[in-house]
Design an enzyme around this catalytic site. Structure first.
Site, mmCIF file in Angstrom:
data_model
loop_
_atom_site.group_PDB
_atom_site.id
_atom_site.type_symbol
_atom_site.label_atom_id
_atom_site.label_comp_id
_atom_site.label_asym_id
_atom_site.label_seq_id
_atom_site.Cartn_x
_atom_site.Cartn_y
_atom_site.Cartn_z
ATOM 1 N N HIS A 1 -9.791 2.546 3.487
ATOM 2 C CA HIS A 1 -8.945 2.828 2.325
ATOM 3 C C HIS A 1 -9.593 3.886 1.427
ATOM 4 C CE1 HIS A 1 -5.985 1.610 -0.854
ATOM 5 N NE2 HIS A 1 -6.949 2.062 -1.643
ATOM 6 N N GLU A 2 -10.839 3.646 1.064
ATOM 7 C CA GLU A 2 -11.509 4.579 0.158
ATOM 8 C C GLU A 2 -11.801 5.908 0.848
ATOM 9 O OE1 GLU A 2 -11.301 3.800 -2.798
ATOM 10 O OE2 GLU A 2 -10.970 1.639 -2.590
ATOM 11 N N HIS B 1 -8.853 8.134 0.305
ATOM 12 C CA HIS B 1 -8.959 8.812 -0.994
ATOM 13 C C HIS B 1 -9.935 9.985 -0.903
ATOM 14 C CE1 HIS B 1 -6.605 6.230 -3.607
ATOM 15 N NE2 HIS B 1 -7.264 5.146 -3.242
ATOM 16 N N GLU C 1 -2.991 7.584 -3.678
ATOM 17 C CA GLU C 1 -2.895 6.301 -2.977
ATOM 18 C C GLU C 1 -2.202 6.461 -1.627
ATOM 19 O OE1 GLU C 1 -4.081 2.334 -2.889
ATOM 20 O OE2 GLU C 1 -4.517 3.919 -4.345
#
Length: 512
Positions: free
Chosen positions: A268-269, A272, A307
């Site tokens: 997830h990160e 980003h 996101e």
């Protein structure tokens, strides 16, 4: 007029570079506070961060900036309205107009309150004591109401607060989006919950923490995360932060008895981080890599757009069958004992199990948006005064019961679970669902490219990353969100691809 002859414009960029430097320095201190700083440093760190915020704002709104902006705009008047130079000048002008409406002291109070608030929240959460956090939350709500009045709005005060994170979204515009998602996802969730769920017990075996972090780092690199310009650390609430594209850091958290937490936190990160690492180098230290309204050094055009990248690489890639058919061998090499009796199919099904829970950051894809819609409704009610802080635990618990059929046993697993309110962020939760919707729309468009689709199937994520760099990352903050979507997919925000993808995926897993 050649670019090198734009003397005033170059001077304006240099001035904005100074603002960006100050904001990056603030981000370094914030990263340290959440990853490395001893608890005793909270009070003085809050003042340090607040000082840098005010210095950045003062540099931005100073008379010298206005003089340089006027000169630059006169110098580039022959440029097209959508040129980089015109866009930069327009964004600086918009930021000046915004900050002229916000007293500097209000910025200082908000920043200082946010820094102190994270420590208060962490202690209140650990002690399961909402009463300890409630006074700070009440002050935060009051401060954000004050911010909304200064920012201005046409219909609802919450619109003004969302403007800082997702420009253009309003309470009114979110209603049809949320309504369509509830209409489509609630019956699908109910059907899924009536079926036999995949086994996940093998994911609860002891997975050594160091090995989890090493595996998460490996998978993030496989997606394209550049560790020469990044690093992975652990924290209570995972996040990504960039100090220009050349230093983009990610964090995750671990649970020895639940391996997916660390792995998917890393993916997830990393999503980003890919956005930040792949912004056009020419935009470094410019307004096209700086949120001059929110006073934050970031290349993503909105929080929702940002996101979209984390959810795309976490879910559409990292939770796909093709990903685990190609990468399960790496997982088994990392955890030979824990996964000795597991195959790729079982692993894929396990990490996609639908099990509505109480914690947003651990929610499965299918129930996740219900967590977001709850928070948006609560925030809007707090800001317009229809909800009171002291009533939040009861309201929260009732909505979780209604939406997910769950009982909340304590406030730590309910109203105290998120860090956002402690840092003063009100108005940002809608970004998560917008990011989900954008991710579905962008992934649909990307995989229509034969090279991208073939790459994803073969565990070569270079073509997919290349498509995202070309259509999203490189542009930084040049295009507003819906224009970015229109250029990449041919239309503005559309929930249908996201709904179709969830329906297909969970129908396959659950035999619907």
């Amino acid at each position: 007029m050649k670019g090198l002859e734009l003397v005033s414009y170059a001077a304006l960029l240099n001035r904005m570079g100074q603002v960006n430097d100050l904001l990056n320095a603030k981000s370094v201190l914030s990263w340290d506070a959440r990853v490395m700083m001893p608890r005793g440093g909270a009070e003085t760190r809050a003042k340090q961060v607040a000082t840098l915020s005010v210095l950045a704002r003062d540099t931005l709104v100073a008379d010298e900036t206005r003089r340089l902006l006027d000169a630059a705009q006169a110098e580039i008047q022959s440029k097209d309205a959508d040129s980089v130079e015109a866009t930069v000048c327009a964004q600086v002008r918009e930021a000046l107009d915004y900050h002229d409406r916000i007293p500097a002291e209000l910025i200082r109070r908000r920043t200082e309150m946010g820094s102190i608030g994270q420590e208060i929240w962490a202690e209140a959460r650990a002690k399961d004591d909402f009463a300890m956090f409630a006074p700070l939350l009440a002050d935060t709500v009051a401060l954000n109401r004050e911010m909304a009045e200064h920012i201005g709005y046409a219909e609802h005060p919450y619109d003004a607060l969302m403007y800082r994170f997702e420009p253009g979204e309003t309470v009114a515009s979110l209603q049809p989006l949320f309504g369509r998602l509830r209409e489509a996802l609630r019956p699908l969730l109910q059907t899924v919950m009536s079926r036999t769920a995949p086994d996940v017990e093998f994911l609860r075996r002891p997975f050594p923490v160091d090995e989890q972090l090493a595996f998460g780092r490996t998978m993030a690199q496989r997606l394209g995360y550049d560790l020469d310009r990044g690093r992975l650390d652990t924290t209570v609430h995972p996040f990504e932060v960039s100090f220009t594209r050349n230093d983009v850091r990610i964090t995750s958290r671990t649970n020895e008895n639940w391996m997916p937490m660390c792995l998917f936190g890393c993916l997830h990160e990393a999503g980003h981080a890919l956005y930040e690492q792949n912004c056009d180098p020419a935009f470094t230290r410019t307004p096209l890599a700086t949120d001059l309204v929110g006073l934050y050094a970031v290349a993503g055009v909105s929080f929702g757009a940002h996101e979209s990248q984390s959810r795309l690489f976490e879910n559409h890639v990292g939770r796909s069958r093709a990903f685990w058919e190609a990468n399960f061998g790496t997982a088994r090499d990392a955890f030979p004992e824990q996964l000795a009796d597991v195959d790729a199919e079982a692993f894929w099904r396990g990490v996609n199990r639908v099990a509505p829970g109480l914690i947003r950051v651990e929610a499965d894809e299918l129930s996740y948006d219900f967590h977001i819609m709850l928070r948006v409704d609560i925030e809007a009610g707090l800001i317009d005064g229809s909800l009171k802080v002291e009533d939040l635990p009861e309201i929260w618990n009732a909505r979780i019961r209604q939406d997910l059929g769950l009982e909340v046993p304590n406030n730590r697993m309910g109203v105290l679970q998120d860090v956002h309110w402690s840092s003063g962020q009100i108005g940002t939760f809608c970004n998560y669902t917008i990011g989900n919707v954008m991710a579905g729309q962008l992934y649909e468009a990307a995989t229509k490219d034969a090279d991208v689709a073939a790459g994803v199937a073969a565990a070569d994520y270079g073509p997919l990353l290349g498509w995202m760099v070309k259509n999203v990352h490189q542009h930084g903050r040049r295009y507003e969100r819906n224009e970015l979507l229109r250029r990449a997919t041919g239309r503005t925000l559309d929930p249908e691809p996201y709904i179709a993808q969830l329906t297909q995926k969970y129908s396959e897993i659950y035999g619907i």
